[in-house]
Every structure is written in C-alpha cells, then in structure tokens.
Write a protein that holds these residues in place. Structure first.
Motif, PDB file in Angstrom:
ATOM      1  N   LYS A  33      35.392  35.804  44.659  1.00  0.00           N
ATOM      2  CA  LYS A  33      35.366  37.026  45.460  1.00  0.00           C
ATOM      3  C   LYS A  33      35.265  38.263  44.571  1.00  0.00           C
ATOM      4  N   ASP A  40      39.727  41.277  61.471  1.00  0.00           N
ATOM      5  CA  ASP A  40      39.183  39.996  61.080  1.00  0.00           C
ATOM      6  C   ASP A  40      40.099  39.333  60.059  1.00  0.00           C
ATOM      7  N   ARG A  41      40.328  38.055  60.225  1.00  0.00           N
ATOM      8  CA  ARG A  41      41.211  37.312  59.316  1.00  0.00           C
ATOM      9  C   ARG A  41      40.467  36.808  58.083  1.00  0.00           C
ATOM     10  N   ARG A  42      39.144  36.796  58.144  1.00  0.00           N
ATOM     11  CA  ARG A  42      38.361  36.350  56.982  1.00  0.00           C
ATOM     12  C   ARG A  42      38.225  37.505  56.008  1.00  0.00           C
ATOM     13  N   THR A  43      38.483  37.276  54.763  1.00  0.00           N
ATOM     14  CA  THR A  43      38.402  38.324  53.754  1.00  0.00           C
ATOM     15  C   THR A  43      37.288  38.021  52.769  1.00  0.00           C
ATOM     16  N   ASP A  55      39.628  33.385  44.541  1.00  0.00           N
ATOM     17  CA  ASP A  55      39.758  34.808  44.237  1.00  0.00           C
ATOM     18  C   ASP A  55      38.774  35.265  43.170  1.00  0.00           C
ATOM     19  N   CYS A  67      30.406  42.823  57.134  1.00  0.00           N
ATOM     20  CA  CYS A  67      30.651  42.304  55.784  1.00  0.00           C
ATOM     21  C   CYS A  67      30.558  43.431  54.758  1.00  0.00           C
ATOM     22  N   LYS A  87      37.280  46.917  50.277  1.00  0.00           N
ATOM     23  CA  LYS A  87      37.836  46.194  49.139  1.00  0.00           C
ATOM     24  C   LYS A  87      37.539  46.927  47.829  1.00  0.00           C
ATOM     25  N   LYS A 123      33.646  45.450  54.875  1.00  0.00           N
ATOM     26  CA  LYS A 123      34.733  44.768  54.165  1.00  0.00           C
ATOM     27  C   LYS A 123      34.635  45.033  52.674  1.00  0.00           C
TER      28      LYS A 123
END
Length: 193
Positions: A77, A189-192, A74, A115, A122, A118
């Motif tokens: 990210k 999408d399951r990828r974060t 985390d 991306c 976020k 995303k």
C-alpha cells in the motif's frame, strides 16, 4: 413482581438494524481482490511510470487506480501510494480537469473517483518524508517567548508543502467532478488503500 435492572438489558439484541443481528463480514464486498505484495506493487509502479513516460497521464492514473491493493499488505500500500502521488505530481494543473473527467467518466468511473479520494486523504495524512519530521531533535528547548525556532527545512520549497499543495489541488478538482458524495463514501468504506 421482580425488579428488573433496565441498565443491564442488551438493547442491541432487540434492534433489527443492530450489527449484532448480522455478520460483519457481509459489509465487505465479495469481489475483494486477492492480497497484493510489495513486489506486485513495484511491478504496477514500473508499468505506470512507462505510461507516464509515453505521455499517457490519463492512462497512468487509470491503471494506478484500477490496480489499487485494497487487500494488500502495508508495504504494498505504501509503494502504491508513492506511485499514485508520483502520477498526480506529474500532471500539470491545467490538465487536471480533463484527466479527471476521462478517468472518472464511463464505466467504473465512480469507483476510480472514490479510490483517488482515498489516496488523496492517505497522502495528506502520511508523515512527510525527508524533512526531518519523523526524528525531532532532542535537547533543544523552546525560547522563553514560547515560540520555537525548530522547523523542518524546505517546507514550502519542494518539501512536503509542495506535495500537500498538489494533493489539495487534486482534491478540489475531484470534488468538482465527483461531488461531495465521494467524500462520504470514502469515510464510510471499510476497504483501505
């Protein structure tokens, strides 16, 4: 003849499209990058800042999106999100479309567009930093009219309002370039990031 309670039948077992009939880990791609750490993200941030200082905004954005820590911790990210937002804020509004066409064109362009989408979502969902939104004051009650005079400072003057404006402008331009399919792919999408 025996009585069958139809409410207790597990219909997912009978449905060939059900998630019970295939492993959930097959939903993630096999080419998922190795987990990144916050020190890796800090190294990427310094490389991106170097590209920004040299005047290569398109290269900085491309490098930031290509090195996104999809499987990172985390903290990595968060550091990478701050780096991407810094890049987006460093690009003038008149250059947005040209940069997006360069980044989203060619090989791997649609993955970079997804991306970036995303990161935009976020960034919009992230709590504002530095405006007091995370620590509300206690002991101050609203006025008798029902309206409160308590609000964060500098909302429209360089605080989180400016960041939200930048993210919304990028979202508008990205939808122009990549289309609305990017939004759907990001939401499923399951990828974060």
């Amino acid at each position: 003849m025996s009585q069958i309670n139809y409410r207790t039948i597990n219909i997912d077992v009978l449905d060939p499209e059900s998630s019970v009939n295939f492993p959930m880990e097959s939903l993630l791609p096999a080419t998922l990058p190795a987990p990144g750490t916050s020190s890796d993200a800090a190294g990427v941030a310094s490389e991106v800042r170097q590209l920004l200082r040299s005047g290569d905004a398109e290269g900085a954005l491309r490098h930031a999106l290509d090195t996104a820590p999809l499987a990172g911790d985390d903290r990595a990210k968060e550091v990478h999100l701050a780096t991407v937002i810094e890049v987006l804020q460093g690009i003038r509004q008149g250059e947005m479309l040209r940069v997006l066409e360069g980044v989203c064109g060619g090989s791997g362009g649609s993955e970079r567009a997804d991306c970036l989408m995303k990161y935009l979502y976020k960034g919009m969902a992230a709590p504002a930093q530095g405006n007091g939104a995370q620590s509300p004051r206690r002991g101050i009650s609203p006025q008798s009219t029902g309206f409160s005079q308590i609000q964060p400072r500098n909302v429209g003057e360089g605080g989180s309002g400016q960041q939200m404006s930048v993210l919304l402008n990028w979202h508008e331009k990205l939808v122009e370039v990549a289309g609305t399919g990017s939004i759907v792919r990001v939401m499923t999408d399951r990828r974060t990031v």
